[in-house]
Design an enzyme around this catalytic site. Sequence first.
Site, PDB file in Angstrom:
ATOM      1  N   ASP A 132       0.827  -1.210   0.000  1.00 30.20           N
ATOM      2  CA  ASP A 132       0.000   0.000   0.000  1.00 30.20           C
ATOM      3  C   ASP A 132       0.857   1.254   0.000  1.00 30.20           C
ATOM      4  OD1 ASP A 132      -2.251  -1.473  -0.065  1.00 30.20           O
ATOM      5  OD2 ASP A 132      -2.600  -1.449   2.102  1.00 30.20           O
ATOM      6  N   CYS A 169      51.052 -16.585 -12.326  1.00 28.57           N
ATOM      7  CA  CYS A 169      51.278 -16.810 -13.754  1.00 28.57           C
ATOM      8  C   CYS A 169      52.342 -15.886 -14.322  1.00 28.57           C
ATOM      9  CB  CYS A 169      49.981 -16.654 -14.536  1.00 28.57           C
ATOM     10  SG  CYS A 169      49.452 -14.944 -14.689  1.00 28.57           S
ATOM     11  N   GLU A 207      25.867   8.379  26.717  1.00 27.14           N
ATOM     12  CA  GLU A 207      25.352   7.889  25.437  1.00 27.14           C
ATOM     13  C   GLU A 207      26.402   6.983  24.816  1.00 27.14           C
ATOM     14  OE1 GLU A 207      24.651  11.408  23.079  1.00 27.14           O
ATOM     15  OE2 GLU A 207      23.643  12.355  24.776  1.00 27.14           O
ATOM     16  N   TYR A 261      21.879  13.133  18.043  1.00 27.63           N
ATOM     17  CA  TYR A 261      22.032  13.283  19.488  1.00 27.63           C
ATOM     18  C   TYR A 261      22.439  14.665  19.951  1.00 27.63           C
ATOM     19  CZ  TYR A 261      26.516  12.031  17.485  1.00 27.63           C
ATOM     20  OH  TYR A 261      27.609  11.977  16.683  1.00 27.63           O
ATOM     21  N   CYS A 304      51.975 -11.124 -11.586  1.00 32.55           N
ATOM     22  CA  CYS A 304      51.107 -12.072 -10.903  1.00 32.55           C
ATOM     23  C   CYS A 304      51.947 -13.167 -10.251  1.00 32.55           C
ATOM     24  CB  CYS A 304      50.130 -12.679 -11.904  1.00 32.55           C
ATOM     25  SG  CYS A 304      49.111 -13.971 -11.185  1.00 32.55           S
ATOM     26  N   LYS A 357      28.927   5.855  21.950  1.00 33.62           N
ATOM     27  CA  LYS A 357      29.628   6.567  20.885  1.00 33.62           C
ATOM     28  C   LYS A 357      29.551   5.711  19.623  1.00 33.62           C
ATOM     29  CE  LYS A 357      33.832   9.212  20.032  1.00 33.62           C
ATOM     30  NZ  LYS A 357      34.301   8.711  18.740  1.00 33.62           N
ATOM     31  N   LYS A 400      28.348  13.414  28.935  1.00 34.49           N
ATOM     32  CA  LYS A 400      28.106  14.848  28.768  1.00 34.49           C
ATOM     33  C   LYS A 400      27.538  15.437  30.051  1.00 34.49           C
ATOM     34  CE  LYS A 400      27.069  14.029  23.920  1.00 34.49           C
ATOM     35  NZ  LYS A 400      26.082  13.850  22.864  1.00 34.49           N
ATOM     36  N   GLU A 404      25.193  10.792  13.603  1.00 34.32           N
ATOM     37  CA  GLU A 404      26.114   9.847  12.992  1.00 34.32           C
ATOM     38  C   GLU A 404      25.378   9.045  11.922  1.00 34.32           C
ATOM     39  OE1 GLU A 404      28.776  10.503  14.693  1.00 34.32           O
ATOM     40  OE2 GLU A 404      30.178   8.989  13.962  1.00 34.32           O
ATOM     41  N   CYS A 459      45.334  -9.264 -12.137  1.00 36.25           N
ATOM     42  CA  CYS A 459      46.008 -10.069 -13.144  1.00 36.25           C
ATOM     43  C   CYS A 459      44.995 -10.229 -14.263  1.00 36.25           C
ATOM     44  CB  CYS A 459      46.404 -11.431 -12.588  1.00 36.25           C
ATOM     45  SG  CYS A 459      46.907 -12.564 -13.898  1.00 36.25           S
ATOM     46  N   ARG A 516      31.306  16.331   8.390  1.00 35.02           N
ATOM     47  CA  ARG A 516      32.098  17.070   9.353  1.00 35.02           C
ATOM     48  C   ARG A 516      33.286  17.792   8.723  1.00 35.02           C
ATOM     49  NH1 ARG A 516      34.515  14.959  15.014  1.00 35.02           N
ATOM     50  NH2 ARG A 516      36.662  15.153  14.347  1.00 35.02           N
ATOM     51  N   CYS A 555      45.728 -17.941 -16.165  1.00 35.20           N
ATOM     52  CA  CYS A 555      46.242 -17.807 -14.811  1.00 35.20           C
ATOM     53  C   CYS A 555      45.583 -18.885 -13.940  1.00 35.20           C
ATOM     54  CB  CYS A 555      45.935 -16.398 -14.306  1.00 35.20           C
ATOM     55  SG  CYS A 555      46.507 -16.097 -12.642  1.00 35.20           S
ATOM     56  N   LYS A 561      36.846   5.658  25.590  1.00 34.36           N
ATOM     57  CA  LYS A 561      37.044   4.740  24.465  1.00 34.36           C
ATOM     58  C   LYS A 561      37.178   3.304  24.954  1.00 34.36           C
ATOM     59  CE  LYS A 561      37.470   7.259  20.633  1.00 34.36           C
ATOM     60  NZ  LYS A 561      38.493   7.185  19.655  1.00 34.36           N
ATOM     61  N   ASP A 582      30.045   4.600  15.855  1.00 33.83           N
ATOM     62  CA  ASP A 582      31.197   4.717  14.985  1.00 33.83           C
ATOM     63  C   ASP A 582      30.745   4.758  13.530  1.00 33.83           C
ATOM     64  OD1 ASP A 582      33.809   4.952  14.422  1.00 33.83           O
ATOM     65  OD2 ASP A 582      34.322   2.848  14.744  1.00 33.83           O
TER      66      ASP A 582
HETATM   67  P1  AMP Z   1      36.412  11.947  17.614  1.00 34.96           P
HETATM   68  O1  AMP Z   1      36.132  11.726  16.143  1.00 34.96           O
HETATM   69  O2  AMP Z   1      37.149  10.822  18.237  1.00 34.96           O
HETATM   70  O3  AMP Z   1      36.926  13.311  17.898  1.00 34.96           O
HETATM   71  O4  AMP Z   1      34.990  11.878  18.320  1.00 34.96           O
HETATM   72  C1  AMP Z   1      34.005  12.831  18.082  1.00 34.96           C
HETATM   73  C2  AMP Z   1      32.951  12.238  17.232  1.00 34.96           C
HETATM   74  O5  AMP Z   1      32.245  11.232  17.897  1.00 34.96           O
HETATM   75  C3  AMP Z   1      31.897  13.239  16.897  1.00 34.96           C
HETATM   76  O6  AMP Z   1      32.258  14.019  15.805  1.00 34.96           O
HETATM   77  C4  AMP Z   1      30.732  12.385  16.578  1.00 34.96           C
HETATM   78  O7  AMP Z   1      30.682  12.140  15.180  1.00 34.96           O
HETATM   79  C5  AMP Z   1      31.026  11.060  17.240  1.00 34.96           C
HETATM   80  N1  AMP Z   1      29.966  10.601  18.150  1.00 34.96           N
HETATM   81  C6  AMP Z   1      29.405   9.374  18.129  1.00 34.96           C
HETATM   82  N2  AMP Z   1      28.451   9.239  19.056  1.00 34.96           N
HETATM   83  C7  AMP Z   1      28.376  10.411  19.705  1.00 34.96           C
HETATM   84  C8  AMP Z   1      27.552  10.903  20.789  1.00 34.96           C
HETATM   85  N3  AMP Z   1      26.624  10.128  21.373  1.00 34.96           N
HETATM   86  N4  AMP Z   1      27.741  12.182  21.177  1.00 34.96           N
HETATM   87  C9  AMP Z   1      28.681  12.964  20.579  1.00 34.96           C
HETATM   88  N5  AMP Z   1      29.470  12.558  19.574  1.00 34.96           N
HETATM   89  C10 AMP Z   1      29.348  11.304  19.128  1.00 34.96           C
HETATM   90 ZN    ZN Z   2      47.909 -14.397 -12.973  1.00 29.97          ZN
END
Ligand code: AMP
Ligand code: ZN
Length: 668
Positions: free
Chosen positions: A34, A406, A111, A222, A403, A113, A285, A170, A421, A134, A427, A309, A115
């Site tokens: 739908d 071969c 929160e 966030y 390679c 972090k 924070k 992110e 290659c 960024r 090969c 970290k 990646d």
């Molecule tokens: P860094 O790249 O190590 O300087 O870490 C900062 C980056 O962490 C920020 O630019 C965000 O993109 C990322 N990040 C991921 N999760 C969070 C969060 N919950 N609050 C703030 N930054 C975050």
């Molecule tokens: Zn090859």
Amino acid sequence: MKTIAQQINQLREELHSHNHNYYILDNPTISDYDFDMKLKELQKLELENPEFKDANSPTQRVGGGITKKFNTVVHRNRMYSLDNAYSFEELDEWENRVKKIVDGDIEYVCEMKYDGASISLTYENGKLIKAITRGDGFQGDEVTTNIRTIKSIPLNLKGNYPESFDIRGEIVFPNAEFEKLNEQRISDGEESYANPRNLASGTLKMQDSAEVAKRPLECLLYFLVGDNLKIESQFDALENARKMGFKVPPISEKFSKLEGVKSFIEKWETERHNLAYETDGVVIKVNSLHQQDELGYTAKSPRWAIAFKFKAEQKSTLLKEITYQVGRTGAITPVANLEPVHLAGTVVRRASLHNADQIEKLDIRVNDTVFVEKGGEIIPKIIGVDLDKRPTDSVPTKYIENCPECGAKLERKESEAHHYCVNTYNCPPQIKGKIEHFISRKAMDIDGLGAETIDLLFNADLINNIANLYSLKDKKFKLLGLERMAEKSVNNMITGIEASKNIEFEKVLFALGIRYVGETVAKKLAVYFKNIDALSSANLEELIAVDEIGERIAESVIEYFSNEKNQALISTLKENGIQFAVDESKFEGNTEILKGLAIVVSGVFTQLTRNEIKSEIEKNGGKVTSSISKKTDYVVAGDKMGPSKLEKATNLGIKIINEQEFIDLIKK
Ligand code: AMP
Ligand code: ZN
């Protein structure tokens, strides 16, 4: 009678709201079918009435816009980095610094972090107007067109929102989808992606937004930035953002003491592995925005936040040798052979070095002591060299030019990361790799033949390409003369090869090993063109007219068929009775009644067998899936359906129908 404008507006509102239900609340209230119908209706109205064009219309989610060059744009508010802490001690020190600046009680918000790739979204009057990466924090690339295709990003906001503000977050690629995509790439003979983060940021910079739309990117937000936000704390900000329709991560907790923060970290250090996205730490924070103002920023980062970290497991070990693998497409992958080392529960002996650039970037050399890291589910990688331990006579690694198998000169196209290659037909690993792919389970599914036997037959000059397999039956005498080849195994092998003549066209097409033509693509092409002659004479336009076939695949198909050797191979296979056309009778009575619907079949049935139900679903355009998820449209339930499945389906509000209802549905 509604005016066109009213119709368009109503459809847009409806679709925005369904989108929110699906991607943010995880609680769809209409079927995908739908939804698609409404979207098509809107597309049609917009096409016929171009004066109502709107860059934030739900129709823009499918992409289509091409960005040749991404503009550099200055951030209205700088995007700062975060300071890192690697131990609880460093966390205590941070608290001490904070307490020197602010008085009174301090609350902390924790929160995860995430990646991924950071992004800043600008909204004016409730509409998304700009998305910027960024970059260096002061200015980034404008990727708005691509960002609009990400379904979890609201194009229009709900409820109360500030007139003008930015929101930061992110862009992530979910782990499960990442793995799925990688499996697909491996089966298509392509290199796998290194990690979800690179894939997310790479996807953001793709030129064709329609390609971006196909990738399951998500955006977790966030951080609200702007004047006059009318909020007191980070915790409120998260809640407000949620109400405006943003996807705000559900994991966030408030603590009045650092003790709480520490137990949060301890908990998530292990539990993070169950999350849908990669995380590499916890961000802490100061909750009160007033206190945040007092704390302010250093040259690089806010004083009011810190990232704890997680330790990625890491070991150092000796790099004994760099070897090079040749894949069936000819792609070269450098491999580090390591002194075995225990890492995250397994013994690591080898690590991929990806490509020449990677080796050069890290200046990796034989006899170096290297740091190996294994982040969760990802294959081990080398992240650096312990230069203190580098032997004095060490020399930089010179990437191979020929390679290793071969001897042919390697080639590298400008746009590609890998050396290739191109001696495709002479090969050995490419020849053997192609035959192995041909016989594999999802392709020709030939029993009685495996990699070892292929090696043996290849070395004995009995096979040199896939077509040769079909003449083995005339060479029984020679086969029996080979080591380890008893009468019985020879017979099994020949029976297996003969049986493959019944394998349907779509699998044959996959088995040919055309670059980028994986299982799904092969199926699409087979159903569309119906036979190999039509496919091999199709031009670029005709190929890309097929659903999900892009230019890259189309070009690869054309290249494959323009090669005389491949044409010769196909004629030999044809002469041997391989299926090169779909069985038309299979399509008789097909409908599109269930088009776009994902259906799970569970339990025991009386009128039809379970397999019959499944094939009816497919014949009527539906998709059979094995497990119930929010994406499921129907469950066809027979007797004895498992209680947990039933509960899951009920909780997700998925429509459950019985056998008779299913039969009625397809008879419609
Ligand atoms: P860094 O790249 O190590 O300087 O870490 C900062 C980056 O962490 C920020 O630019 C965000 O993109 C990322 N990040 C991921 N999760 C969070 C969060 N919950 N609050 C703030 N930054 C975050
Ligand atoms: Zn090859």
